[in-house]
Design a protein around this motif. Structure first.
Motif, PDB file in Angstrom:
ATOM      1  N   ILE A 131      28.533  73.181  79.633  1.00  0.00           N
ATOM      2  CA  ILE A 131      29.124  72.980  78.318  1.00  0.00           C
ATOM      3  C   ILE A 131      28.104  73.425  77.279  1.00  0.00           C
ATOM      4  O   ILE A 131      27.033  72.820  77.143  1.00  0.00           O
ATOM      5  N   GLU A 132      28.432  74.478  76.595  1.00  0.00           N
ATOM      6  CA  GLU A 132      27.570  75.042  75.557  1.00  0.00           C
ATOM      7  C   GLU A 132      28.055  74.496  74.211  1.00  0.00           C
ATOM      8  O   GLU A 132      29.113  74.890  73.727  1.00  0.00           O
ATOM      9  N   PRO A 133      27.308  73.571  73.609  1.00  0.00           N
ATOM     10  CA  PRO A 133      27.753  72.976  72.352  1.00  0.00           C
ATOM     11  C   PRO A 133      27.694  73.963  71.189  1.00  0.00           C
ATOM     12  O   PRO A 133      26.771  74.778  71.108  1.00  0.00           O
ATOM     13  N   SER A 134      28.665  73.868  70.306  1.00  0.00           N
ATOM     14  CA  SER A 134      28.618  74.619  69.048  1.00  0.00           C
ATOM     15  C   SER A 134      28.326  73.686  67.883  1.00  0.00           C
ATOM     16  O   SER A 134      27.725  74.091  66.895  1.00  0.00           O
ATOM     17  N   LYS A 135      28.758  72.428  68.001  1.00  0.00           N
ATOM     18  CA  LYS A 135      28.488  71.397  66.998  1.00  0.00           C
ATOM     19  C   LYS A 135      28.102  70.119  67.711  1.00  0.00           C
ATOM     20  O   LYS A 135      28.698  69.768  68.719  1.00  0.00           O
ATOM     21  N   LEU A 136      27.111  69.429  67.163  1.00  0.00           N
ATOM     22  CA  LEU A 136      26.693  68.129  67.698  1.00  0.00           C
ATOM     23  C   LEU A 136      26.492  67.163  66.544  1.00  0.00           C
ATOM     24  O   LEU A 136      25.911  67.526  65.524  1.00  0.00           O
ATOM     25  N   TYR A 137      26.989  65.954  66.724  1.00  0.00           N
ATOM     26  CA  TYR A 137      26.875  64.910  65.715  1.00  0.00           C
ATOM     27  C   TYR A 137      26.332  63.653  66.384  1.00  0.00           C
ATOM     28  O   TYR A 137      26.798  63.276  67.466  1.00  0.00           O
ATOM     29  N   THR A 138      25.349  63.030  65.761  1.00  0.00           N
ATOM     30  CA  THR A 138      24.765  61.811  66.316  1.00  0.00           C
ATOM     31  C   THR A 138      25.059  60.635  65.404  1.00  0.00           C
ATOM     32  O   THR A 138      25.206  60.787  64.196  1.00  0.00           O
ATOM     33  N   TRP A 139      25.168  59.463  66.008  1.00  0.00           N
ATOM     34  CA  TRP A 139      25.328  58.237  65.229  1.00  0.00           C
ATOM     35  C   TRP A 139      24.561  57.124  65.902  1.00  0.00           C
ATOM     36  O   TRP A 139      24.331  57.148  67.107  1.00  0.00           O
ATOM     37  N   ASP A 140      24.161  56.152  65.092  1.00  0.00           N
ATOM     38  CA  ASP A 140      23.392  55.016  65.594  1.00  0.00           C
ATOM     39  C   ASP A 140      23.703  53.819  64.694  1.00  0.00           C
ATOM     40  O   ASP A 140      23.316  53.795  63.530  1.00  0.00           O
ATOM     41  N   PHE A 141      24.426  52.845  65.235  1.00  0.00           N
ATOM     42  CA  PHE A 141      24.829  51.662  64.468  1.00  0.00           C
ATOM     43  C   PHE A 141      23.868  50.488  64.662  1.00  0.00           C
ATOM     44  O   PHE A 141      24.223  49.349  64.398  1.00  0.00           O
ATOM     45  N   THR A 142      22.644  50.763  65.106  1.00  0.00           N
ATOM     46  CA  THR A 142      21.686  49.701  65.354  1.00  0.00           C
ATOM     47  C   THR A 142      21.465  48.845  64.110  1.00  0.00           C
ATOM     48  O   THR A 142      21.541  47.613  64.179  1.00  0.00           O
ATOM     49  N   ASP A 143      21.207  49.462  62.967  1.00  0.00           N
ATOM     50  CA  ASP A 143      20.978  48.690  61.736  1.00  0.00           C
ATOM     51  C   ASP A 143      22.234  47.941  61.316  1.00  0.00           C
ATOM     52  O   ASP A 143      22.166  46.767  60.949  1.00  0.00           O
ATOM     53  N   ARG A 144      23.364  48.587  61.384  1.00  0.00           N
ATOM     54  CA  ARG A 144      24.631  47.992  60.976  1.00  0.00           C
ATOM     55  C   ARG A 144      25.013  46.784  61.841  1.00  0.00           C
ATOM     56  O   ARG A 144      25.639  45.856  61.386  1.00  0.00           O
ATOM     57  N   MET A 145      24.632  46.821  63.112  1.00  0.00           N
ATOM     58  CA  MET A 145      25.039  45.791  64.059  1.00  0.00           C
ATOM     59  C   MET A 145      23.922  44.821  64.411  1.00  0.00           C
ATOM     60  O   MET A 145      24.052  44.032  65.326  1.00  0.00           O
ATOM     61  N   ARG A 146      22.836  44.874  63.660  1.00  0.00           N
ATOM     62  CA  ARG A 146      21.662  44.069  64.003  1.00  0.00           C
ATOM     63  C   ARG A 146      21.981  42.589  64.181  1.00  0.00           C
ATOM     64  O   ARG A 146      21.465  41.931  65.071  1.00  0.00           O
ATOM     65  N   ASP A 147      22.848  42.034  63.342  1.00  0.00           N
ATOM     66  CA  ASP A 147      23.137  40.600  63.438  1.00  0.00           C
ATOM     67  C   ASP A 147      24.470  40.298  64.131  1.00  0.00           C
ATOM     68  O   ASP A 147      24.947  39.175  64.093  1.00  0.00           O
ATOM     69  N   ALA A 148      25.037  41.293  64.786  1.00  0.00           N
ATOM     70  CA  ALA A 148      26.308  41.085  65.483  1.00  0.00           C
ATOM     71  C   ALA A 148      26.074  40.218  66.720  1.00  0.00           C
ATOM     72  O   ALA A 148      25.200  40.505  67.541  1.00  0.00           O
ATOM     73  N   ASP A 149      26.864  39.191  66.860  1.00  0.00           N
ATOM     74  CA  ASP A 149      26.758  38.294  68.008  1.00  0.00           C
ATOM     75  C   ASP A 149      27.907  38.587  68.969  1.00  0.00           C
ATOM     76  O   ASP A 149      29.069  38.482  68.598  1.00  0.00           O
ATOM     77  N   ARG A 150      27.579  38.954  70.188  1.00  0.00           N
ATOM     78  CA  ARG A 150      28.599  39.306  71.181  1.00  0.00           C
ATOM     79  C   ARG A 150      29.101  38.072  71.915  1.00  0.00           C
ATOM     80  O   ARG A 150      29.969  38.186  72.763  1.00  0.00           O
ATOM     81  N   GLY A 151      28.556  36.920  71.653  1.00  0.00           N
ATOM     82  CA  GLY A 151      28.912  35.805  72.476  1.00  0.00           C
ATOM     83  C   GLY A 151      29.652  34.736  71.821  1.00  0.00           C
ATOM     84  O   GLY A 151      30.184  33.836  72.309  1.00  0.00           O
TER      85      GLY A 151
END
Length: 151
Positions: A131-151
């Motif tokens: 797979i030869e990419p022509s466009k790549l986009y990255t995302w990182d929700f670490t800061d946005r989800m820092r206080d998210a509680d999964r439990g």
């Protein structure tokens, strides 16, 4: 050369892709124009995703009819982050199953298991998907989800 945009630098994105042993989700079109998605093991190198599958897999004929693809490699657990994009897929024979063996080592730690025995069977035909990419986009929700509680 693909265009990189989003939260990470190209070096950060490549590091993520090298480190994560999670499948790539690949979207493509069927010969009748329908949409199809599947997950494949991948190895990221030389600016491309390298995958393997059986020569008789439906996706082989789909990519032969239309090589345009979309893809995503992302974490399934919070905080969500990953790489997505679009590109072109090329299918070639993998008679020596070299790509498959590389992926078995990457994802399973080796070829000493029943799955590897089945996949590496001499009678099974294998192909490589690049797979030869022509466009790549990255995302990182670490800061946005820092206080998210999964439990």
């Amino acid at each position: 050369m693909p265009t990189w945009t989003g939260a990470w630098s190209e070096a950060e994105a490549e590091s993520y892709l090298w480190e994560r042993a999670i499948p790539i989700r690949l979207g493509c079109r069927t010969p009748s124009g329908g949409l199809w998605m599947l997950s494949l093991w991948y190895q990221y190198r030389d600016g491309a995703f390298h995958c393997a599958t059986g020569a008789d897999a439906d996706v082989v004929s789909y990519l032969s009819a239309d090589p345009g693809v979309s893809f995503e490699v992302s974490d399934n657990e919070p905080p969500y982050k990953g790489v997505r994009g679009a590109g072109t897929a090329t299918v070639t024979h993998d008679d020596d199953k070299e790509q498959l063996e590389t992926l078995l080592v990457r994802y399973l730690g080796g070829t000493d298991n029943d799955l590897a025995d089945r996949l590496l069977d001499a009678d099974r035909k294998e192909v490589r998907i690049r797979i030869e990419p022509s466009k790549l986009y990255t995302w990182d929700f670490t800061d946005r989800m820092r206080d998210a509680d999964r439990g």
